[in-house]
Design a protein around this motif. Sequence first.
Motif, PDB file in Angstrom:
ATOM      1  N   ALA A 131       0.814  -1.216   0.000  1.00 32.09           N
ATOM      2  CA  ALA A 131       0.000   0.000   0.000  1.00 32.09           C
ATOM      3  C   ALA A 131       0.846   1.264   0.000  1.00 32.09           C
ATOM      4  CB  ALA A 131      -0.930  -0.003   1.212  1.00 32.09           C
ATOM      5  N   MET A 132       2.110   1.167   0.489  1.00 32.78           N
ATOM      6  CA  MET A 132       2.974   2.351   0.555  1.00 32.78           C
ATOM      7  C   MET A 132       3.815   2.535  -0.708  1.00 32.78           C
ATOM      8  SD  MET A 132       2.301   3.873   3.302  1.00 32.78           S
ATOM      9  CE  MET A 132       3.661   5.055   3.250  1.00 32.78           C
ATOM     10  N   GLY A 133       3.841   1.539  -1.585  1.00 29.63           N
ATOM     11  CA  GLY A 133       4.674   1.615  -2.778  1.00 29.63           C
ATOM     12  C   GLY A 133       4.464   2.869  -3.605  1.00 29.63           C
ATOM     13  N   PRO A 134       3.223   3.232  -3.942  1.00 35.31           N
ATOM     14  CA  PRO A 134       3.003   4.434  -4.745  1.00 35.31           C
ATOM     15  C   PRO A 134       3.345   5.733  -4.003  1.00 35.31           C
ATOM     16  CG  PRO A 134       1.127   2.946  -4.875  1.00 35.31           C
ATOM     17  CD  PRO A 134       1.994   2.450  -3.769  1.00 35.31           C
ATOM     18  N   HIS A 135       3.607   5.622  -2.708  1.00 33.31           N
ATOM     19  CA  HIS A 135       3.910   6.811  -1.905  1.00 33.31           C
ATOM     20  C   HIS A 135       5.373   6.837  -1.473  1.00 33.31           C
ATOM     21  CE1 HIS A 135      -0.425   7.364  -1.774  1.00 33.31           C
ATOM     22  NE2 HIS A 135      -0.561   6.148  -1.255  1.00 33.31           N
ATOM     23  N   MET A 136       6.256   6.260  -2.295  1.00 35.29           N
ATOM     24  CA  MET A 136       7.665   6.190  -1.932  1.00 35.29           C
ATOM     25  C   MET A 136       8.293   7.569  -1.784  1.00 35.29           C
ATOM     26  SD  MET A 136       8.991   3.350  -1.128  1.00 35.29           S
ATOM     27  CE  MET A 136      10.712   3.856  -1.229  1.00 35.29           C
ATOM     28  N   ALA A 137       7.765   8.576  -2.482  1.00 36.97           N
ATOM     29  CA  ALA A 137       8.299   9.933  -2.324  1.00 36.97           C
ATOM     30  C   ALA A 137       8.060  10.428  -0.900  1.00 36.97           C
ATOM     31  CB  ALA A 137       7.666  10.884  -3.331  1.00 36.97           C
ATOM     32  N   ILE A 138       6.869  10.188  -0.382  1.00 35.84           N
ATOM     33  CA  ILE A 138       6.560  10.600   0.989  1.00 35.84           C
ATOM     34  C   ILE A 138       7.406   9.800   1.977  1.00 35.84           C
ATOM     35  CG2 ILE A 138       4.751  10.742   2.737  1.00 35.84           C
ATOM     36  CD1 ILE A 138       2.732  11.071   0.470  1.00 35.84           C
ATOM     37  N   VAL A 139       7.545   8.494   1.708  1.00 36.97           N
ATOM     38  CA  VAL A 139       8.390   7.655   2.560  1.00 36.97           C
ATOM     39  C   VAL A 139       9.821   8.187   2.571  1.00 36.97           C
ATOM     40  CG1 VAL A 139       9.393   5.350   2.824  1.00 36.97           C
ATOM     41  CG2 VAL A 139       6.964   5.598   2.232  1.00 36.97           C
ATOM     42  N   THR A 140      10.321   8.559   1.386  1.00 38.68           N
ATOM     43  CA  THR A 140      11.674   9.120   1.287  1.00 38.68           C
ATOM     44  C   THR A 140      11.793  10.415   2.074  1.00 38.68           C
ATOM     45  OG1 THR A 140      11.988   8.143  -0.910  1.00 38.68           O
ATOM     46  CG2 THR A 140      13.425   9.985  -0.305  1.00 38.68           C
ATOM     47  N   GLY A 141      10.781  11.267   1.966  1.00 37.76           N
ATOM     48  CA  GLY A 141      10.814  12.535   2.701  1.00 37.76           C
ATOM     49  C   GLY A 141      10.865  12.323   4.197  1.00 37.76           C
ATOM     50  N   LEU A 142      10.060  11.386   4.696  1.00 38.95           N
ATOM     51  CA  LEU A 142      10.058  11.105   6.135  1.00 38.95           C
ATOM     52  C   LEU A 142      11.377  10.469   6.574  1.00 38.95           C
ATOM     53  CD1 LEU A 142       6.404   9.759   6.538  1.00 38.95           C
ATOM     54  CD2 LEU A 142       7.303  11.960   7.334  1.00 38.95           C
ATOM     55  N   LEU A 143      11.899   9.554   5.751  1.00 35.80           N
ATOM     56  CA  LEU A 143      13.175   8.921   6.101  1.00 35.80           C
ATOM     57  C   LEU A 143      14.330   9.913   6.065  1.00 35.80           C
ATOM     58  CD1 LEU A 143      12.958   5.496   4.204  1.00 35.80           C
ATOM     59  CD2 LEU A 143      12.824   5.883   6.671  1.00 35.80           C
ATOM     60  N   SER A 144      14.212  10.967   5.255  1.00 31.32           N
ATOM     61  CA  SER A 144      15.314  11.930   5.140  1.00 31.32           C
ATOM     62  C   SER A 144      15.575  12.660   6.449  1.00 31.32           C
ATOM     63  CB  SER A 144      15.020  12.945   4.028  1.00 31.32           C
ATOM     64  OG  SER A 144      14.010  13.870   4.405  1.00 31.32           O
ATOM     65  N   LEU A 145      14.568  12.770   7.305  1.00 31.94           N
ATOM     66  CA  LEU A 145      14.782  13.476   8.577  1.00 31.94           C
ATOM     67  C   LEU A 145      15.765  12.723   9.468  1.00 31.94           C
ATOM     68  CD1 LEU A 145      12.084  14.862   7.526  1.00 31.94           C
ATOM     69  CD2 LEU A 145      11.579  15.261   9.939  1.00 31.94           C
ATOM     70  N   PRO A 146      15.469  11.484   9.874  1.00 26.84           N
ATOM     71  CA  PRO A 146      16.433  10.802  10.744  1.00 26.84           C
ATOM     72  C   PRO A 146      17.721  10.424  10.019  1.00 26.84           C
ATOM     73  CG  PRO A 146      14.665   9.305  10.150  1.00 26.84           C
ATOM     74  CD  PRO A 146      14.262  10.655   9.667  1.00 26.84           C
ATOM     75  N   LEU A 147      17.616  10.023   8.740  1.00 29.37           N
ATOM     76  CA  LEU A 147      18.801   9.521   8.055  1.00 29.37           C
ATOM     77  C   LEU A 147      19.826  10.624   7.786  1.00 29.37           C
ATOM     78  CD1 LEU A 147      17.310   6.926   5.536  1.00 29.37           C
ATOM     79  CD2 LEU A 147      18.388   6.526   7.748  1.00 29.37           C
ATOM     80  N   THR A 148      19.365  11.826   7.404  1.00 25.28           N
ATOM     81  CA  THR A 148      20.332  12.910   7.173  1.00 25.28           C
ATOM     82  C   THR A 148      20.822  13.525   8.474  1.00 25.28           C
ATOM     83  OG1 THR A 148      18.576  14.571   6.894  1.00 25.28           O
ATOM     84  CG2 THR A 148      19.405  13.494   4.903  1.00 25.28           C
ATOM     85  N   TYR A 149      20.153  13.227   9.584  1.00 27.07           N
ATOM     86  CA  TYR A 149      20.645  13.696  10.880  1.00 27.07           C
ATOM     87  C   TYR A 149      21.707  12.758  11.433  1.00 27.07           C
ATOM     88  CZ  TYR A 149      20.816  15.520  15.610  1.00 27.07           C
ATOM     89  OH  TYR A 149      21.260  16.060  16.804  1.00 27.07           O
ATOM     90  N   PHE A 150      21.462  11.460  11.295  1.00 29.03           N
ATOM     91  CA  PHE A 150      22.372  10.477  11.881  1.00 29.03           C
ATOM     92  C   PHE A 150      23.470  10.024  10.927  1.00 29.03           C
ATOM     93  CE2 PHE A 150      18.585   9.866  14.608  1.00 29.03           C
ATOM     94  CZ  PHE A 150      19.173  10.168  15.816  1.00 29.03           C
ATOM     95  N   MET A 151      23.436  10.504   9.705  1.00 30.62           N
ATOM     96  CA  MET A 151      24.537  10.223   8.787  1.00 30.62           C
ATOM     97  C   MET A 151      24.805  11.498   7.973  1.00 30.62           C
ATOM     98  SD  MET A 151      22.844   7.915   5.707  1.00 30.62           S
ATOM     99  CE  MET A 151      22.353   6.598   6.789  1.00 30.62           C
ATOM    100  N   SER A 152      25.941  11.527   7.333  1.00 30.19           N
ATOM    101  CA  SER A 152      26.297  12.697   6.538  1.00 30.19           C
ATOM    102  C   SER A 152      25.467  12.741   5.261  1.00 30.19           C
ATOM    103  CB  SER A 152      27.778  12.647   6.174  1.00 30.19           C
ATOM    104  OG  SER A 152      28.019  11.599   5.260  1.00 30.19           O
ATOM    105  N   ASN A 153      25.443  13.908   4.627  1.00 31.31           N
ATOM    106  CA  ASN A 153      24.780  14.012   3.331  1.00 31.31           C
ATOM    107  C   ASN A 153      25.415  13.074   2.311  1.00 31.31           C
ATOM    108  OD1 ASN A 153      22.664  15.757   3.758  1.00 31.31           O
ATOM    109  ND2 ASN A 153      23.812  17.593   3.257  1.00 31.31           N
ATOM    110  N   ASP A 154      26.731  12.914   2.389  1.00 29.74           N
ATOM    111  CA  ASP A 154      27.398  11.984   1.476  1.00 29.74           C
ATOM    112  C   ASP A 154      26.827  10.578   1.639  1.00 29.74           C
ATOM    113  OD1 ASP A 154      29.239  13.874   0.405  1.00 29.74           O
ATOM    114  OD2 ASP A 154      30.417  13.715   2.239  1.00 29.74           O
ATOM    115  N   GLY A 155      26.700  10.145   2.888  1.00 29.52           N
ATOM    116  CA  GLY A 155      26.194   8.810   3.144  1.00 29.52           C
ATOM    117  C   GLY A 155      24.769   8.625   2.675  1.00 29.52           C
TER     118      GLY A 155
END
Length: 478
Positions: free
Chosen positions: A372-396
């Motif tokens: 059900a979340m497949g067509p909403h991968m952009a939103i999933v990416t946006g939400l994941l970008s918060l913790p992932l870009t905080y706990f890892m570098s932009n390069d990572g």
Amino acid sequence: MLTILGFAMIATFLVLIMTKKMSPIAALVLIPALFCVAVGQGAQLGDYVIEGVGNLAPTAAMLMFAIVYFGVMIDVGLFDPIVRGILKFCQADPMRIVVGTAVLAAIVSLDGDGSTTFMITVSAMYPLYKRLKMSLVVMTGVAATANGVMNTLPWGGPTARAATALKLDASEIFVPMIPALAMGLLAVFVLAYVLGIRERKRLGMLTLDEALAREPEPETVSAGAGGTGGKDRLRKGTGASASGTGTGSGAFAGGTENEEADDDEFQGLDPNRSTLRPKLYWFNAGLTAALLTAMIMELMPIPVLFLLGAALALTVNFPHMPDQRARIAAHADNVLNVSGMVFAAAVFTGVLTGTGMVEHMADWVVGAVPEAMGPHMAIVTGLLSLPLTYFMSNDGFYFGVLPVLAEAGAAHGVSPLEIARASLAGQALHMSSPLVPAVYVLVGMAKVEFGDHTRFTVKWAVLTSLVVLAAGILFGIM
């Protein structure tokens, strides 16, 4: 097997750069080269790299000449009147000072360099906060969050990394995102207003004369990032920044000659630096406005625009060759570091794609995401970008994780452009990450404990990032 090796390559890359065992450039080159050999495709490594370099050359050129262009604009004094005007606007009103901090940080962030932004902003605003006994974490929090939103400019880093990792045009990512980013910046200004009102209620209102008569709190000399700290630095100004900008002892509007000996309380950029070109101010302002307009209207590719702009700015402002060489040399470190990172990324992305790792990893991610979340991968990416870009570098994040998310999205019909735009949502939070070197410049110059800055800023930065993501969804950008 390729799935396991792909995740192992990304994990190895992240661990090495997060623990600072290797520089991002070295890790981007050596780790994928080793894994390319490990999967039995070492003979194709050269082809992967050459193809990647060809794809990334426009992005590298854009970053190189954008850094030179905005570095020269700061050198020649384009932003000096803005700094003086904001200081005059602030007077001694805590609310105006906090809003002025946000505005100044946002404007200076146009150069794409967080360290320069924080050096200019803190040098200009710190004396006001100290004299009025305002909360310094308000200053650092507002400055970092404003810079985080503006950091999404194509030459600021994240957009270029997203374009590099997904082999897209940076302008196609950034231009449609402008409305959402504008809402994020508006959220920062509203936040600054609310925090300023709170500071005004706590401290009360002072006239400028009362503020000048108030004794500032004693200074404590503490070594900040880059070796700056203490009262001498504030009185005498800092030396050249990474972008060739100096800060000095300009007086605050409304001050008097007699107050200068007390302390250069209300200072901005050094008004006596030799690179100033006051007679060419309107030329430089017009050139910058024309450049940004042409970029937004996509009249030419962004790398071409900045190449022409940098060449014209250097030629007009510094007609003598020795002066031109000196300005280029002043910004050479930034240019080399950024462009080197882009070309090194050709190895990482080339191996990840060429060996088939990214496809196998994407298949695994697709299987892990509920249907059900497949067509909403952009939103999933946006939400994941918060913790992932905080706990890892932009390069990572952009070189290691984003390609996997893009492949997973493509399996559900979500375009890489939408994924790339959504990945920018977390940048307001990223700029306060402990993995961002510039944040140590900010807290060091402001003499704020990093833990205090983090506790105060994270909640507001998360809110700002969510505003950007929600606006992107509302405007149909992602």
